[in-house]
Design an enzyme around this catalytic site. Structure first.
Site, short mmCIF file in Angstrom:
data_model
loop_
_atom_site.label_atom_id
_atom_site.label_comp_id
_atom_site.label_asym_id
_atom_site.label_seq_id
_atom_site.Cartn_x
_atom_site.Cartn_y
_atom_site.Cartn_z
N GLU A 15 -2.75 13.26 0.07
CA GLU A 15 -3.98 12.55 0.52
C GLU A 15 -4.93 13.97 1.11
OE1 GLU A 15 -4.41 8.32 1.46
OE2 GLU A 15 -3.75 9.43 3.21
N HIS A 49 0.82 -1.12 0.12
CA HIS A 49 -0.12 0.03 -0.15
C HIS A 49 1.00 1.08 -0.06
CE1 HIS A 49 -3.49 -2.54 0.71
NE2 HIS A 49 -3.15 -2.74 1.74
N HIS A 77 3.61 11.22 6.27
CA HIS A 77 3.10 11.02 7.47
C HIS A 77 3.69 10.52 8.62
CE1 HIS A 77 -1.17 10.70 5.43
NE2 HIS A 77 -0.89 11.79 5.39
N THR A 101 -6.54 7.11 7.19
CA THR A 101 -6.96 7.01 5.97
C THR A 101 -7.02 5.81 5.06
OG1 THR A 101 -4.73 7.58 4.88
CG2 THR A 101 -6.21 9.54 5.71
N HIS A 126 5.54 7.08 6.53
CA HIS A 126 5.11 6.59 5.23
C HIS A 126 4.73 7.64 4.23
CE1 HIS A 126 1.45 6.39 7.24
NE2 HIS A 126 0.77 6.70 6.19
N HIS A 143 2.51 8.85 0.54
CA HIS A 143 1.59 8.79 -0.36
C HIS A 143 1.93 9.73 -1.66
CE1 HIS A 143 -1.40 6.82 2.63
NE2 HIS A 143 -0.68 7.58 3.30
#
Length: 320
Positions: free
Chosen positions: A115, A75, A128, A208, A103, A105
């Site tokens: 995000e 992910h 994050h 999230t 991590h 995104h």
């Protein structure tokens, strides 16, 4: 936000029939009214510099002899902080929170990936740093508590080559596929963050990613992190969501972000008056393809009607 439990239970993805629009079927919390991420509408922010004082960081400037665990969990790219010595407090937080992992995104192109959005503007990547409440002992015990987690969010912008993040990117060849991990040398977390950390936004929200527990105190910093285009390309082209044993074409992990969620009756707070500016001024802000942030207006209108319809449904449901 990918934390423990992200791989537990039913399978979920960021696309198709197992994507964000369907998460609430297997994970009911994902259909709640305090979900994340959100669009940070600065014109609606409540300025509270007294309560939202600068966050106090402990141990963020130190490097231990322990390694970090760099992992592709299918992910995201996640870095586990094996030594629980980094903590935050103050800044309106009710307790002391211990750093567990961080991590990313990111998007397939520069115009998306983060995000959260700022007045409708998206950034190419968001980081994050996940902390759990010290009083609960560990992240597994904290993840479903209302005050269990505190997450620090940082936006990235395309700019100068970032040598600190390159220390992480250099190891991507060892974690190209799902469930691959490698030990890497620890890095002072302060080197990965912006220099000025006094200005930030605050709201209460959720994970999230499934199970979407509404247990997160979110802090989104105003100052961005610079990273070079070629470094973003490394995220987009070397990290895959499928297993190495699958064979065939590798599936790019880019666009691993959840769409913004309805704000409902929550408040957005700002730590400094300069953070509350008229959203209309953002219409002249240029994004990566030369379009203005005004191009996100149809999305904001669609989100407004979706949230209004959802609120009407909830009111109807509870009146029965």
């Amino acid at each position: 936000m990918t934390v423990v439990l992200s791989n537990a239970g039913n399978i979920w993805t960021y696309r198709g029939s197992l994507g964000p629009d369907h998460w609430h079927i297997d994970y009911p919390h994902c259909g709640g009214t305090h979900q994340s991420p959100i669009d940070l509408q600065t014109r609606d922010a409540v300025v509270d510099p007294t309560h939202l004082s600068p966050i106090v960081f402990y141990g963020y400037d130190r490097v231990s002899n322990l390694n970090y665990t760099l992992e592709n969990n299918g992910h995201t790219v996640q870095i586990g902080l094996n030594e629980k010595t980094m903590m935050i407090s103050g800044g309106g937080l009710s307790d002391t929170y211990i750093a567990e992992q961080f991590h990313f995104h990111w998007g397939a192109v520069d115009e998306r990936g983060s995000e959260h959005s700022l007045n409708g503007r998206y950034f190419p990547m968001e980081m994050h740093i996940v902390h759990y409440n010290k009083k609960y002992g560990n992240i597994s015990s904290s993840v479903d508590k209302a005050d269990g987690l505190a997450v620090l969010g940082f936006f990235f912008e395309v700019g100068r080559f970032n040598f600190h993040f390159q220390e992480i990117i250099n190891n991507f060849g060892d974690i190209q596929y799902n469930d691959e991990k490698v030990q890497i040398h620890s890095i002072p977390m302060i080197d990965l963050m912006p220099a000025r950390l006094a200005n930030y936004y605050r709201y209460v929200g959720s994970l999230t990613t499934p199970p979407c527990y509404e247990s997160v105190t979110w802090t989104i910093f105003n100052e961005t992190i610079e990273i070079a285009e070629e470094q973003l390309v490394q995220f987009r082209t070397t990290i895959f969501e499928n297993d190495k044993s699958d064979g065939g074409v590798s599936m790019d992990l880019s666009d691993d972000y959840r769409p913004v969620q309805c704000m409902f009756r929550r408040r957005l707070y700002a730590s400094h008056p300069s953070l509350k500016y008229n959203a209309a001024t953002q219409n002249v802000m240029v994004v990566g393809d030369g379009n203005s942030a005004a191009s996100n207006e149809p999305h904001r209108i669609s989100l407004f009607f979706m949230c209004s319809a959802w609120l009407w449904f909830l009111q109807l449901f509870f009146s029965l």
